[in-house]
Scaffold this motif. Structure first.
Motif, mmCIF file in Angstrom:
data_model
loop_
_atom_site.group_PDB
_atom_site.id
_atom_site.type_symbol
_atom_site.label_atom_id
_atom_site.label_comp_id
_atom_site.label_asym_id
_atom_site.label_seq_id
_atom_site.Cartn_x
_atom_site.Cartn_y
_atom_site.Cartn_z
ATOM 1 N N UNK A 36 0.822 -1.209 0.000
ATOM 2 C CA UNK A 36 0.000 0.000 0.000
ATOM 3 C C UNK A 36 0.856 1.259 0.000
ATOM 4 N N UNK A 37 1.958 1.239 0.741
ATOM 5 C CA UNK A 37 2.847 2.410 0.778
ATOM 6 C C UNK A 37 3.703 2.499 -0.477
ATOM 7 N N UNK A 38 4.245 1.378 -0.906
ATOM 8 C CA UNK A 38 5.161 1.402 -2.040
ATOM 9 C C UNK A 38 4.470 1.782 -3.338
ATOM 10 N N UNK A 39 3.190 1.435 -3.481
ATOM 11 C CA UNK A 39 2.493 1.759 -4.724
ATOM 12 C C UNK A 39 2.275 3.256 -4.901
ATOM 13 N N UNK A 221 3.545 2.757 7.458
ATOM 14 C CA UNK A 221 2.246 3.189 7.961
ATOM 15 C C UNK A 221 1.484 3.842 6.817
ATOM 16 N N UNK A 222 0.273 3.374 6.609
ATOM 17 C CA UNK A 222 -0.567 3.881 5.517
ATOM 18 C C UNK A 222 -1.870 4.388 6.123
ATOM 19 N N UNK A 223 -2.169 5.672 5.889
ATOM 20 C CA UNK A 223 -3.390 6.282 6.427
ATOM 21 C C UNK A 223 -4.204 6.852 5.276
ATOM 22 N N UNK A 230 -4.311 10.322 0.784
ATOM 23 C CA UNK A 230 -3.675 9.188 1.437
ATOM 24 C C UNK A 230 -2.319 9.625 1.958
ATOM 25 N N UNK A 231 -1.900 9.053 3.079
ATOM 26 C CA UNK A 231 -0.642 9.430 3.705
ATOM 27 C C UNK A 231 0.153 8.169 4.041
ATOM 28 N N UNK A 232 1.106 7.765 3.191
ATOM 29 C CA UNK A 232 1.954 6.623 3.506
ATOM 30 C C UNK A 232 3.311 7.059 4.049
#
Length: 282
Positions: A36-39, A221-223, A230-232
């Protein structure tokens, strides 16, 4: 005496049916824990890149890429991809064959197969002109609430060398996933193993993931604030520095604006949405 109070016999009382709990979901692949963060992070690039995509059919497409930079000579890549008819999800199609060749003749190729309903296989090959550099074979089994994977890298029976990686993930609850990774390598005069433990917790609006082992720790951390923001966050690793990336996706927009905030610099990227038979300049 009769039942003057009008109470029903004990055996006639209605019984509540036991509450059925939903089965635990499959945790997915170990390599997708931080996906989710890397994308969200765009691919880093120096210079100018021209990409021409051509969809030949519903199963086959090709892409031509020309990259020009002051750091090196101009490069050309030919990318081809084939997707079969068996589609398990919007991102999973079997069989899949992907290849990328540059102007020097070096090749990177992947083959994805679905051997059974729960069993998948992948083969990866990398060459440097006419010499094989990497050959890797993966086998993955996905149960109802767990995933087990075994990878063999550069197996050489004559040279008695191999790299073996075992992954296991288990869904303990609908939100909590725990697992581990065991890396074993062997070659003449050297042998060793590295163990890494992993955990992932998925809330309604955020996902936290942690890998801890003898080689160090890696956290993400993915928010998701809403449908557009979105905030990764990724922790420092040998390959990735500490990054905070707010991503804004306006609805029905053709451009994404992504900003990467690092310790010493600020970078901004504008990405074009790829379309069929498209040409984009980055």
């Amino acid at each position: 005496m009769g039942n003057t109070l009008g109470l029903a016999p004990m055996g006639a009382l209605p019984r509540r049916s036991p509450r059925r709990e939903e089965p635990l979901p499959n945790p997915g692949s170990f390599d997708e824990l931080h996906r989710l963060c890397k994308d969200v992070f765009p691919a880093q690039m120096e210079g100018v890149k021209l990409v021409v995509n051509k969809v030949l059919s519903s199963h086959f497409q090709v892409a031509h890429t020309v990259h020009m930079s002051a750091l090196g000579l101009p490069g050309y890549h030919l990318h081809a991809a084939y997707a079969g008819d068996w589609q398990l999800s919007p991102t999973e199609v079997f069989p899949t064959v992907v290849g990328d060749m540059d102007s020097s003749g070096s090749l990177n190729a992947q083959v994805l197969l679905l051997l059974a309903e729960r069993l998948r296989a992948k083969a990866v090959f990398q060459t440097q002109q006419a010499k094989f550099l990497t050959w890797q074979f993966d086998g993955e089994y996905r149960g109802d609430d767990y995933t087990a994977t075994l990878t063999l890298g550069n197996p050489d029976l004559i040279g008695e060398s191999v790299i073996m990686v075992a992954h296991f993930l288990q869904s303990l609850t609908h939100r909590l996933v725990l697992g581990g990774e065991l890396v074993y390598h062997r070659r003449p005069g050297e042998e060793g193993a590295i163990l890494t433990l992993a955990g992932k917790y998925s809330a309604v609006h955020w996902v936290a993931t942690l890998n801890v082992g003898s080689g160090g720790a890696h956290a993400s951390y993915y928010h998701r604030a809403n449908e557009q923001v979105r905030l990764p966050m990724l922790s420092p690793t040998p390959q990735v520095s500490h990054e905070l990336l707010p991503a804004l996706r306006p609805p029905q927009a053709l451009l994404f604006f992504l900003s990467i905030l690092r310790i010493r610099s600020l970078h901004a990227f504008i990405l074009l949405i790829p379309c069929q038979d498209s040409c984009s300049l980055c």
